[in-house]
Structure formats: C-alpha cells, structure tokens
Scaffold this motif. Sequence first.
Motif, PDB file in Angstrom:
ATOM      1  N   TYR A   1      14.876  78.626  13.793  1.00 29.70           N
ATOM      2  CA  TYR A   1      15.668  79.855  13.993  1.00 29.70           C
ATOM      3  C   TYR A   1      15.981  80.784  13.019  1.00 29.70           C
ATOM      4  O   TYR A   1      15.904  81.896  13.132  1.00 29.70           O
ATOM      5  N   MET A   2      16.208  80.246  11.592  1.00 29.70           N
ATOM      6  CA  MET A   2      16.336  81.166  10.558  1.00 29.70           C
ATOM      7  C   MET A   2      15.018  81.922  10.352  1.00 29.70           C
ATOM      8  O   MET A   2      14.897  83.028   9.960  1.00 29.70           O
ATOM      9  N   ASN A   3      13.685  81.303  10.644  1.00 29.73           N
ATOM     10  CA  ASN A   3      12.553  81.927  10.540  1.00 29.73           C
ATOM     11  C   ASN A   3      12.346  83.157  11.496  1.00 29.73           C
ATOM     12  O   ASN A   3      11.723  84.212  11.327  1.00 29.73           O
ATOM     13  N   ARG A   4      13.066  82.866  12.689  1.00 32.94           N
ATOM     14  CA  ARG A   4      12.726  83.782  13.894  1.00 32.94           C
ATOM     15  C   ARG A   4      13.767  84.837  13.541  1.00 32.94           C
ATOM     16  O   ARG A   4      13.165  86.079  13.752  1.00 32.94           O
ATOM     17  N   VAL A   5      14.744  84.783  13.010  1.00 30.41           N
ATOM     18  CA  VAL A   5      15.842  86.036  12.495  1.00 30.41           C
ATOM     19  C   VAL A   5      15.184  86.535  11.617  1.00 30.41           C
ATOM     20  O   VAL A   5      15.179  87.990  11.501  1.00 30.41           O
ATOM     21  N   LYS A   6      14.424  85.966  10.565  1.00 29.73           N
ATOM     22  CA  LYS A   6      14.002  86.742   9.594  1.00 29.73           C
ATOM     23  C   LYS A   6      12.656  87.749   9.881  1.00 29.73           C
ATOM     24  O   LYS A   6      12.564  88.807   9.470  1.00 29.73           O
ATOM     25  N   GLU A   7      12.049  87.058  10.816  1.00 31.32           N
ATOM     26  CA  GLU A   7      10.849  87.933  11.531  1.00 31.32           C
ATOM     27  C   GLU A   7      11.402  89.174  12.214  1.00 31.32           C
ATOM     28  O   GLU A   7      10.876  90.289  12.055  1.00 31.32           O
ATOM     29  N   ILE A   8      12.347  89.061  12.965  1.00 29.90           N
ATOM     30  CA  ILE A   8      13.179  90.156  13.644  1.00 29.90           C
ATOM     31  C   ILE A   8      13.782  91.261  12.575  1.00 29.90           C
ATOM     32  O   ILE A   8      13.456  92.389  12.705  1.00 29.90           O
TER      33      ILE A   8
END
Length: 152
Positions: free
Chosen positions: A91-98
Amino acid sequence: MEATTEEYPQEIDEQLTTFNSSVNAVKAMLEKLMSMSTNDLMQKLDPLDQAKLDLMSVYTLNSLFWMYLVTQGINPREHGIKQELERIRTYMNRVKEITDKKKATRLDKGAASRFLRNALYDPEDKEIKKAASKKAADTASEVPRRKRPKQS
C-alpha cells in the motif's frame, strides 16, 4: 566482597546504546503524535496525506511488534507479522506511485508546439512567404476595382 559484574563485548554495549537512543526517539515521536487529536489532525490533511499518516502509523506499530518478538526470542520471519508488513509496504508503494504521478511534469501542448515551431524556424521560409504575399498584393492592386454605385 565486591559485586561482580558480567563483562560483555564493547560492540554489544554500543549497539545497546544506539538501540536505547532509537527507542527514546520513537517514544518521543509517539508521545507527540498521541498528544494531538486524531480528528483535528485528519481534518487538516488532504486524503493522500491522511493515507500516508495511516500507513506510517500502522507500519510503525507493526515494526515495534516485530522488535518485541525479537526481544522475546521469537523469529518474526515465521510469524504472521511478516505478511502484514509486506501488505503495508504494498500500500505504501501504491501511495508513492500516486504521489509521483502528481509530481510528474505535464505536457503543455501549446508551449510544445511553439517551441517546435521556433526551433524549426528558417529565415529563408519567412522571406519566401513575404515575397509571395507581396506578389499577391501587387497582383490584386493591378486588377481595376469596380466602383460601388452611390446609395441615396
């Protein structure tokens, strides 16, 4: 008789001192975070920052639990906490992508076309166009114009 103290290697003493200072730093940060009202804090943040704060909090708590397991002699790699930390990292990686997509530069089509037009500018083309337009103007002036009838 003097009390005997158990001797242990200097490297362990340095690691324990570093660990102690790290735990104190985490404690200070948690006390600061816990002193704030969660609702007030969440209202001040946009949804992306709220997600970041929630993920940071969950990751911190799970990391502390990981350390607790280590201090109890339990291998955390064989515990369910490992999968939980991996899920949170996803989830942290998803937020970073956004966040990265928001920061990414966007193409201004108008500016890009002006840039290309100016980069491909050729002074000779402009002179040819001027000559062509001047010739067209001269040709138009040679053709006699009809006079409009007077309106009464």
